[in-house]
Structures are given as C-alpha cells and as structure tokens.
Design an enzyme around this catalytic site. Structure first.
Site, PDB file in Angstrom:
ATOM      1  N   PRO A   2       0.831  -1.206   0.000  1.00 41.84           N
ATOM      2  CA  PRO A   2       0.000   0.000   0.000  1.00 41.84           C
ATOM      3  C   PRO A   2       0.870   1.262   0.000  1.00 41.84           C
ATOM      4  CG  PRO A   2      -0.670  -1.529   1.731  1.00 41.84           C
ATOM      5  CD  PRO A   2       0.640  -2.017   1.182  1.00 41.84           C
ATOM      6  N   GLU A   3       0.547   2.193  -0.886  1.00 45.52           N
ATOM      7  CA  GLU A   3       1.283   3.454  -0.926  1.00 45.52           C
ATOM      8  C   GLU A   3       0.356   4.558  -0.437  1.00 45.52           C
ATOM      9  OE1 GLU A   3       3.820   3.927  -4.249  1.00 45.52           O
ATOM     10  OE2 GLU A   3       4.013   1.776  -4.546  1.00 45.52           O
ATOM     11  N   LYS A  51       2.332   6.832   4.693  1.00 48.70           N
ATOM     12  CA  LYS A  51       1.780   5.482   4.674  1.00 48.70           C
ATOM     13  C   LYS A  51       1.253   5.069   6.048  1.00 48.70           C
ATOM     14  CE  LYS A  51       5.376   4.103   1.631  1.00 48.70           C
ATOM     15  NZ  LYS A  51       6.207   2.978   1.172  1.00 48.70           N
ATOM     16  N   ARG A 259      14.824  -2.189  -2.829  1.00 45.40           N
ATOM     17  CA  ARG A 259      13.522  -2.441  -3.460  1.00 45.40           C
ATOM     18  C   ARG A 259      13.694  -2.533  -4.969  1.00 45.40           C
ATOM     19  NH1 ARG A 259       9.374  -0.603  -0.286  1.00 45.40           N
ATOM     20  NH2 ARG A 259       8.081  -1.802  -1.702  1.00 45.40           N
TER      21      ARG A 259
END
Ligand SMILES: [Zn+2]
Length: 270
Positions: A2-3, A51, A259
C-alpha cells in the site's frame, strides 16, 4: 504494498463510516496494547499521514484517560483496514493475522496484517510520524522542501524517493512512475540532480499520486484496466509506452531496505 494513495482511500472509508460514532468494541491484538480499551470513545477523524493512518478519537467520562487519543497504524507490506456491518457474533475475526477490531453499533473495522499499531495521546502523534517528510497527499505538502531533502540524500534518487524522511507517501509504484515521467534513471545519485530537476520530480510525484485518487485503484495512466494502469511498474519486458524498448527492473537502496524498481533503459538512460 500500500502506498500513500491506498492509505488515503482506506482512511477516507473509515472516516466516512466512523466519524461522530461511538466505539462499542475495541480489540487490539498487539502485545503492548493487550490491556488497552477505547470503548466509549467517539471518532473525531481518520486521516492518512504518508503510509501511516491516524484514527483520532475523544474519550470522556473516564477520568485521567479523558481527552484526545490516536490509534496509529502502518500498513507495511500487506496491511489492510476494511469495514463491514456490525452483525458479527462475539468471537468473530479469529484469523491470526487480525491485529485490531473497532466496532460502532453500525460498522466493524478490521485491521489485518498491520506493521505497526499504537495508541497514543493525539498530542504525542509527532513521536510516531514526526520523522516524515512533506506528505504528498497532506496539507503540509511542499515540493521545494521535499526537493531540498532529496538534494542532501547520499544514495541514488530511486532510494531517496522511497525514504519517507525526504517526502512521505511514495512506494515503488509512484517512485518508478515519477522517475519514468521525468526521464530520470533510478540509479543517478540524488546529489547529481539539479535543483530544478528535483523540484520538477517532486511536483510530478505529487501530481501523479493525487491524480490517482480519482480512481478506485492506483493508476498513473488514468486507465484502470488490468495491465494498463502504469507506464513501467510491473510491466517487465513489455514495450515502453513511449519508445517501445522492453521495460526492465533492478534493485535500488541497500539491503534490507533495497527495493525493485521498474524503468525504461532508453528513456531513463544513465
Ligand atoms: Zn522508453
């Protein structure tokens, strides 16, 4: 993962269902909150912060506990908050990944697979979210300040955009899409970008993520059909929408914070 826009949508859904309502059940399945209860508290608002989600409530009639409190949660990799009608019998939500249950007479919200959960005085929220940079979806958004943070980052621009201390709310989707839009390689050192490039990048990131709020899911292209939502994100080996070069991917950052970012090797040449 989720961003910022996904957290924004989740917060809005809870805000609409819970604001002004009294909690009749609170169940925090978190070691430090084992004895915490907010039954009787009334929800003031539910807001996103990067977030993180801040569910603010007001407690009254409980003596020293009276006042404003915040239920803070973070979605980490797979977290969710969902709510449904309060019809469940006691003992429902026994799934081991459920971390919190908050119910009003009408609705029950379930926080699943949350990465953080805290209950703090609202006046102490800064202890949990004070480290965050300007929030791309917040009232405090300031592209110049975000750009100034990026300019002092020691690593690549890809890693700098993901670092929530520089600006808050971007994950791998919006980092990849923003860098593609600005034709910047994720591996360029952040300190090599000009001030104008950094401000334009911050402005672009905010525009993309804010634009996505009009849709039920994250999309940079404005197309919500499966496989058409993005320019490069999750489009490995598919042709770049701008130049036709197969989209590639690679790691940014240092383990364990590294990432995978998607990019176009032609549009975003080093
Ligand atoms: Zn391209």
């Amino acid at each position: 993962m989720p961003e910022g826009d996904a957290v924004w949508r989740a917060a809005r859904r809870l805000h609409q269902a819970f604001t002004g309502q009294v909690l009749i059940r609170t169940d925090f399945r978190w070691p430090s909150l084992a004895t915490t209860t907010l039954v009787g508290a009334r929800t003031l608002e539910v807001i996103p912060r990067g977030k993180h989600m801040l569910h603010r409530v007001e407690v009254s009639g409980r003596g020293t506990l009276d006042g404003a409190w915040t239920i803070h949660s973070h979605f980490r990799m797979d977290g969710t908050w969902r709510h449904s009608a309060t019809t469940h019998p006691p003992g429902a939500f026994r799934t081991p990944t459920v971390r919190a249950v908050l119910a009003t007479a009408e609705r029950t919200a379930v926080g699943d697979t949350l990465g953080m959960l805290d209950v703090v005085r609202t006046a102490d929220e800064h202890l949990l979210v004070g480290h965050l940079g300007p929030d791309v979806l917040g009232r405090d958004w300031d592209a110049a300040r975000a750009a100034a943070h990026l300019a002092t980052a020691s690593g690549t621009i890809g890693a700098a955009l993901l670092d929530q201390r520089n600006l808050a709310g971007l994950g791998t989707i919006w980092t990849a899409e923003s860098l593609f839009a600005q034709r910047i390689s994720p591996w360029r050192p952040a300190s090599d970008l000009t001030a104008d490039e950094l401000v334009a990048l911050a402005v672009r990131a905010q525009k993309l993520i804010a634009g996505s709020l009009r849709y039920p899911l994250s999309t940079s292209t404005g197309d919500t059909r499966r496989g058409r939502e993005t320019y490069v994100y999750r489009r490995l080996r598919q042709p770049c929408r701008r130049c036709g070069t197969p989209v590639s991917a690679g790691m940014v950052g240092t383990p364990p914070q590294d990432r995978n970012l998607f990019y176009c090797p032609t549009c975003q040449a080093h």
